[in-house]
Design an enzyme around this catalytic site. Structure first.
Site, short mmCIF file in Angstrom:
data_model
loop_
_atom_site.label_atom_id
_atom_site.label_comp_id
_atom_site.label_asym_id
_atom_site.label_seq_id
_atom_site.Cartn_x
_atom_site.Cartn_y
_atom_site.Cartn_z
CG ASP A 1 -1.71 0.96 1.29
OD1 ASP A 1 -1.66 2.06 0.17
OD2 ASP A 1 -2.48 1.14 2.08
CD GLU B 1 -5.03 -0.49 -1.57
OE1 GLU B 1 -5.87 -1.28 -2.09
OE2 GLU B 1 -5.13 -0.02 -0.42
#
Length: 400
Positions: free
Chosen positions: A10, A106
């Site tokens: 992330d 992500e």
């Protein structure tokens, strides 16, 4: 311990970090990315320096300026961020199997060999952090989550930010996430949280211990069983989803909120949606228009039609829906408009039409014209050819 199968990355404050990478003068300073270049907009992203002042996604520009007088505002440049997304992806894919780009910031990687152990996975994360910093930019950092499946890896990736690395598995579950609220987990909305609480599931520990068959009943879907089994550490692969529609919506800038200008924006949205429909070789058999007047309830209209990928077909339906809504909206300002093409199927599956005549899976004359326009726009630039007048509304997804 293990085996671990998934690594979830992330990116930290990705949009703001890209801007800081490109402009050394704003590194270490509070930065906010805005959707509109005026005082009525809001922040769509913020650097960690800005977050320290309480600025987050959705904070209005005036509130952000009040919280942090020295903040730097920059307009969003989504195409730029997509290019950086692809650069990061290229680096990651050299070290491990890049299974999915889950969003613009992500990534999901598959683990194998030594990386299925915790020490091996941590070593891989260290290598990835160094490679991204060296090859893409030192401002580009990420938090990493290690887990036996995609769900636990994603949750682990949110536990230590920024620039962290955490793991989840049967050995530390549910204690490691017992402090989280139910709707802190990806996939659990406030509505689903209320449904769980009504069933007596009020804590993370109880959710993790839930019988998967009971979860199916609470969710009213097999997805509930899949979710809880993944939470309990089972290897539950992601299912490929079938696209159900093609749409575009737009929060309107102040100069486009009068219905006359908003209508022209809707035509532009239709051109974008139908171009994607043709690109994927699909047709749509229903068109929906949404209009959100400021301070009033959303107005929606929908019309079914013969399966088509022709832009002008949907333009005509759009015009009819606007005419029907006109008495209600003619003196109002619109905050948002949206168009959606649904009941989608492959063009190759479309039946023929003896009256036109049209063979099964064959393009109509109008569809061939639309496809020719796509070719010219792809070669010479978007908007070189438009089917009638429209009003482009570049914004979050168009700049850069």
């Amino acid at each position: 311990m293990g085996p671990f199968r998934t690594l979830y990355l992330d990116m930290n404050s990705f949009f703001a970090s890209v801007e800081q990478q490109l402009d050394p003068t704003i590194r270490g300073r509070p930065v906010a990315i805005t959707a509109m270049e005026n005082e009525k907009g809001c922040c769509v992203a913020a650097s960690y320096e800005a977050k320290a002042f309480g600025i987050k996604t959705g904070t209005s520009v005036p509130d952000a300026r009040r919280l942090c007088p020295g903040i730097v505002f920059l307009p969003s440049r989504h195409r730029l961020y997509v290019r950086y997304n692809l650069r990061v992806a290229a680096v990651l894919d050299r070290f491990a199997e890049l299974e999915r780009i889950r969003s613009v910031d992500e990534f999901q990687l598959g683990l194998s060999g030594e990386a299925t152990t915790l020490p091996g996975a941590r070593d891989l994360v260290t290598s990835l952090k160094a490679a991204v910093a060296a090859e893409v930019g030192a401002c580009l950092r990420f938090s990493a989550g290690i887990g036996p499946n995609h769900l636990l890896a994603k949750i682990a990736g949110k536990l230590e930010k920024p620039d962290g690395c955490q793991w989840l598995g049967p050995e530390n579950m549910p204690d490691r996430i017992a402090h989280l609220a139910l709707d802190d987990l990806p996939g659990i909305s406030r509505k689903m949280r209320a449904r769980l609480e009504a069933a007596g599931i009020t804590t993370m520990t109880r959710l993790c211990q839930l019988d998967p068959r009971h979860a199916r009943a609470i969710w009213r879907s097999v997805e509930g069983e899949r979710f809880v089994r993944a939470l309990q550490g089972e290897h539950i692969p992601l299912l490929d989803t079938q696209r159900g529609g093609y749409g575009n919506s737009k929060v309107l800038a102040p100069e486009f909120r009068r219905p006359q200008e908003a209508y022209m924006v809707s035509r532009w949205l239709i051109e974008k949606a139908t171009a994607r429909l043709r690109r994927d070789g699909r047709t749509a058999a229903r068109f929906t228009l949404q209009l959100a007047p400021m301070g009033a309830a959303t107005i929606a209209g929908s019309i079914k039609c013969a399966p088509s990928q022709d832009t002008l077909t949907f333009m005509r339906i759009n015009r009819g829906l606007w005419r029907a809504a006109w008495p209600k909206i003619r003196h109002m300002k619109l905050a948002m408009i949206g168009v959606n093409l649904t009941e989608v199927e492959m063009l190759s599956n479309r039946s023929g039409d003896l009256l036109r005549p049209l063979r099964p899976g064959e393009l109509s004359r109008a569809e061939r014209a639309s496809k020719a326009a796509d070719f010219i726009n792809a070669r010479f630039g978007a908007g070189t050819i438009s089917l009638g007048l429209n009003q482009p509304h570049p914004g979050f997804f168009e700049r850069g």
